[in-house]
Design a protein around this motif. Sequence first.
Motif, mmCIF file in Angstrom:
data_model
loop_
_atom_site.group_PDB
_atom_site.id
_atom_site.type_symbol
_atom_site.label_atom_id
_atom_site.label_comp_id
_atom_site.label_asym_id
_atom_site.label_seq_id
_atom_site.Cartn_x
_atom_site.Cartn_y
_atom_site.Cartn_z
ATOM 1 N N GLU A 190 -44.753 54.779 3.209
ATOM 2 C CA GLU A 190 -44.042 54.873 4.487
ATOM 3 C C GLU A 190 -44.667 53.957 5.533
ATOM 4 N N GLU A 191 -45.990 53.935 5.601
ATOM 5 C CA GLU A 191 -46.670 53.050 6.548
ATOM 6 C C GLU A 191 -46.308 51.596 6.291
ATOM 7 N N MET A 192 -46.352 51.192 5.034
ATOM 8 C CA MET A 192 -46.088 49.796 4.705
ATOM 9 C C MET A 192 -44.634 49.438 4.995
ATOM 10 N N ALA A 193 -43.703 50.350 4.702
ATOM 11 C CA ALA A 193 -42.289 50.078 4.964
ATOM 12 C C ALA A 193 -42.028 49.922 6.458
ATOM 13 N N LEU A 194 -42.597 50.817 7.266
ATOM 14 C CA LEU A 194 -42.415 50.718 8.714
ATOM 15 C C LEU A 194 -43.064 49.449 9.253
ATOM 16 N N ALA A 195 -44.235 49.092 8.725
ATOM 17 C CA ALA A 195 -44.923 47.884 9.187
ATOM 18 C C ALA A 195 -44.136 46.628 8.838
ATOM 19 N N CYS A 196 -43.445 46.642 7.697
ATOM 20 C CA CYS A 196 -42.667 45.480 7.262
ATOM 21 C C CYS A 196 -41.268 45.464 7.863
ATOM 22 N N GLY A 197 -40.844 46.583 8.452
ATOM 23 C CA GLY A 197 -39.480 46.659 8.960
ATOM 24 C C GLY A 197 -38.452 46.833 7.868
ATOM 25 N N LEU A 198 -38.864 47.379 6.729
ATOM 26 C CA LEU A 198 -37.977 47.553 5.579
ATOM 27 C C LEU A 198 -37.561 49.011 5.428
ATOM 28 N N PRO A 199 -36.433 49.257 4.750
ATOM 29 C CA PRO A 199 -36.103 50.642 4.387
ATOM 30 C C PRO A 199 -37.195 51.216 3.486
ATOM 31 N N ILE A 200 -37.412 52.507 3.577
ATOM 32 C CA ILE A 200 -38.453 53.146 2.766
ATOM 33 C C ILE A 200 -37.933 53.306 1.341
ATOM 34 N N PRO A 201 -38.602 52.716 0.358
ATOM 35 C CA PRO A 201 -38.117 52.817 -1.025
ATOM 36 C C PRO A 201 -38.446 54.170 -1.645
ATOM 37 N N ASP A 202 -37.717 54.510 -2.696
ATOM 38 C CA ASP A 202 -38.064 55.685 -3.485
ATOM 39 C C ASP A 202 -39.372 55.409 -4.226
ATOM 40 N N ILE A 234 -31.250 44.315 15.115
ATOM 41 C CA ILE A 234 -30.661 43.010 14.790
ATOM 42 C C ILE A 234 -31.289 42.457 13.513
ATOM 43 N N GLY A 235 -32.622 42.566 13.400
ATOM 44 C CA GLY A 235 -33.282 42.115 12.175
ATOM 45 C C GLY A 235 -32.790 42.858 10.952
ATOM 46 N N ASP A 236 -32.580 44.168 11.091
ATOM 47 C CA ASP A 236 -32.069 44.967 9.977
ATOM 48 C C ASP A 236 -30.663 44.519 9.588
ATOM 49 N N ALA A 237 -29.814 44.263 10.582
ATOM 50 C CA ALA A 237 -28.436 43.858 10.297
ATOM 51 C C ALA A 237 -28.379 42.489 9.639
ATOM 52 N N LEU A 238 -29.331 41.602 9.966
ATOM 53 C CA LEU A 238 -29.351 40.254 9.398
ATOM 54 C C LEU A 238 -30.200 40.165 8.133
ATOM 55 N N ASP A 239 -30.749 41.303 7.679
ATOM 56 C CA ASP A 239 -31.619 41.333 6.497
ATOM 57 C C ASP A 239 -32.838 40.449 6.676
ATOM 58 N N CYS A 240 -33.370 40.437 7.890
ATOM 59 C CA CYS A 240 -34.613 39.740 8.208
ATOM 60 C C CYS A 240 -35.542 40.768 8.849
ATOM 61 N N PRO A 241 -36.304 41.511 8.058
ATOM 62 C CA PRO A 241 -37.044 42.668 8.576
ATOM 63 C C PRO A 241 -38.096 42.292 9.609
ATOM 64 N N LEU A 242 -38.009 42.929 10.767
ATOM 65 C CA LEU A 242 -38.991 42.754 11.836
ATOM 66 C C LEU A 242 -39.938 43.945 11.851
ATOM 67 N N PRO A 243 -41.238 43.711 11.924
ATOM 68 C CA PRO A 243 -42.178 44.831 12.068
ATOM 69 C C PRO A 243 -41.954 45.542 13.397
ATOM 70 N N PRO A 244 -42.465 46.760 13.548
ATOM 71 C CA PRO A 244 -42.298 47.480 14.816
ATOM 72 C C PRO A 244 -42.971 46.735 15.958
ATOM 73 N N VAL A 245 -42.328 46.751 17.113
ATOM 74 C CA VAL A 245 -42.840 46.074 18.302
ATOM 75 C C VAL A 245 -43.075 47.118 19.375
ATOM 76 N N THR A 246 -44.286 47.178 19.896
ATOM 77 C CA THR A 246 -44.593 48.127 20.956
ATOM 78 C C THR A 246 -44.076 47.601 22.283
ATOM 79 N N PRO A 247 -43.301 48.384 23.029
ATOM 80 C CA PRO A 247 -42.861 47.949 24.352
ATOM 81 C C PRO A 247 -44.073 47.671 25.239
ATOM 82 N N THR A 248 -44.185 46.444 25.710
ATOM 83 C CA THR A 248 -45.351 46.054 26.489
ATOM 84 C C THR A 248 -45.060 44.742 27.174
ATOM 85 N N ALA A 249 -46.020 44.230 27.924
ATOM 86 C CA ALA A 249 -45.853 42.926 28.552
ATOM 87 C C ALA A 249 -45.912 41.845 27.503
ATOM 88 N N ALA A 250 -45.042 40.855 27.640
ATOM 89 C CA ALA A 250 -45.003 39.781 26.651
ATOM 90 C C ALA A 250 -46.017 38.713 26.989
#
Length: 660
Positions: free
Chosen positions: A129-141, A644-660
Amino acid sequence: MDFFQRQKDARKRMYVLAAYFSVAIVLVIPPVYLVALGISIPFRATYNFFGAQWDFHKTFVPLQHPGWRDPPLFLWVTAGIVLVLACGAAFMVYRAACGGAVLAQMLGGVEVSLESKDPRQRRLLNVVEEMALACGLPIPDVYLIHAANGINAFAAGLTPRDSAIGVTPACMEVLSREELQGVIAHEFSHILHGDMRLKTIMLCMLHGLSLPGAASIHILRDAVTGESTHAALLVGALVVFSPLILPFLLVSRLGLWLADAVKSAVSKQQEFVADAAAVQFTRNPAAVAGALKKVGGYAAGTRVLSVLTREMSHFFFAEALGEAPTEIGLLAMHPPLEERVRRIDPSFDGTFPYVPSLRKRELERIAEVSAQARGEMRPPLVIPAHVEQLVESIGSPQPESLLLAGTLLAVIPPVVREAMQTPSGAASVAYAQLLSADEAIRAKQLVYLASRLDPEAHRALLALSEALRDTSSAHRLPIAKLAIHSLRKLPRAAHPPFLRDVEALVLMDAQVDLFERALQGMLRRHLPPAFGHALTPGGPIVHYRMAPLLPACEQLLSCLVRWGSHDEDKREFAFRKGAEQLEGGETLAFRPSEDSVVDQLNHALETLARAGLALKKQILSACIVCVTADGRISVAESEMLQIIGDALDCPLPPVTPTAA
């Protein structure tokens, strides 16, 4: 490692695979033809009986040898080989289209239940689960391959949405958490970069080529060992018909060797890249190298005992056939372990330490870590989000993303985590996330759900809704992804009613909520593969030029800036900055209309999902620049980027809301 370049490389390897496959077919036809010709000679040659010359059909003709050139027979042999290859490929395509879970089950895998209380299995699920969330991917079985005593793992499936991770019990028993994380990171690299898809396609293409050889091995093994109930019959048939059977058995082995050679030629280099990616993901080369060293020194080795082990040997983390292929060298599916370790740890002297079973010590350690985790709550982790870092992180999660994923999992309320272990509980979590903050609308939604759920489920929903009230909005998307993983196990009959309930809850809220619509879209994208054959995300690529996509890009960027800011000047500035990243973007104009923001976004994403990889990179870069133009990332903008990354099949890792 550039995600888009790796995807291009994977597609190039498809052409290499097709070329090798064609060569293998050309090489296998002549031996089969010669065997068929040799067997057919006695049935076509003429004989001399009592001074008269007779052919097989007792027709009086001159004595003659049929010769070695027989075009009709050659055509029949070629057609037969093509038919066997086509039937074998069709069967495996049918099985593979059902998802990676089916391939894992064919290897004898048993799914790890989300409700499992075994500390080793809980640790494994947590790492995945950690790796899937970090990669922005669906969690595999996750599957356990019990038909193996050694350390091994694999990833299978055609797409990330239908993928499955399989590990042997020794992975949980022998490896530490950090080493297990390195192995799982290796497998996620295969999922992210298209290797898993290539391996699955390779399995389908080569199944017909290797099937006769694999069948001959099992027939001979059953006849010699007597394991089959028909062993005596098999031995008798082999003895009586040996002139006919043995030549074909030998030729069938040639097909098996050619299939192994093709897999070896295509797969070897991928393992080096996946090892390097695992080091990049975890920033822990000692753990990845340590896992490889334990694989080399483990007493039980890496062998997997299954009838499909040979055909799927290229899927595994290490040699699933044991030491025999390594001795042959040319047919090994993986580079030598010594070389893999040295590329990570140059100081390695080539000696693998002997590793006995560590089950007792590992269980004690897991219990200790679990107790510490229950007593401590890690503080929220903040990751600076810069444009360049976000673009580079697509398909290449950094260690900070992995730490953030672990933090997100740690702060999810226990009652929510427990509910998501069952499909019905995950459905209640999805309902609870869609409940409005407005008390009047919330009451209306709860009345509707009370009419749809049984009393016990409704009480559980109320408890979940209270627990989620105190949860930060930044955790909504990770919770939704975890829930979707469990929702894939819903019975087929429960799927349409569940989606109708989600639609009803969304429509009851008078406000246009991006997260609600996004969750609805994610459910539609990720659930269908669980209720039939896996679907190819986004459909076929139809756009290779940016010009036809500019209207959809204009729509997408306009939605982004309208949602992220209420200041017209800031909106125009952010839109223009994002448009500059697109080829021909100078012609785009900001659309100030506020009507149907979410509907416009969904329409734009459906169009852009059919774009080529190079165009998707431009589009995502434009979105990231657009969102960060004001120097910050809000919770809604962070969610939008991942959606957007999920819809385009380009997985984005989680981004913390913060100053850019």
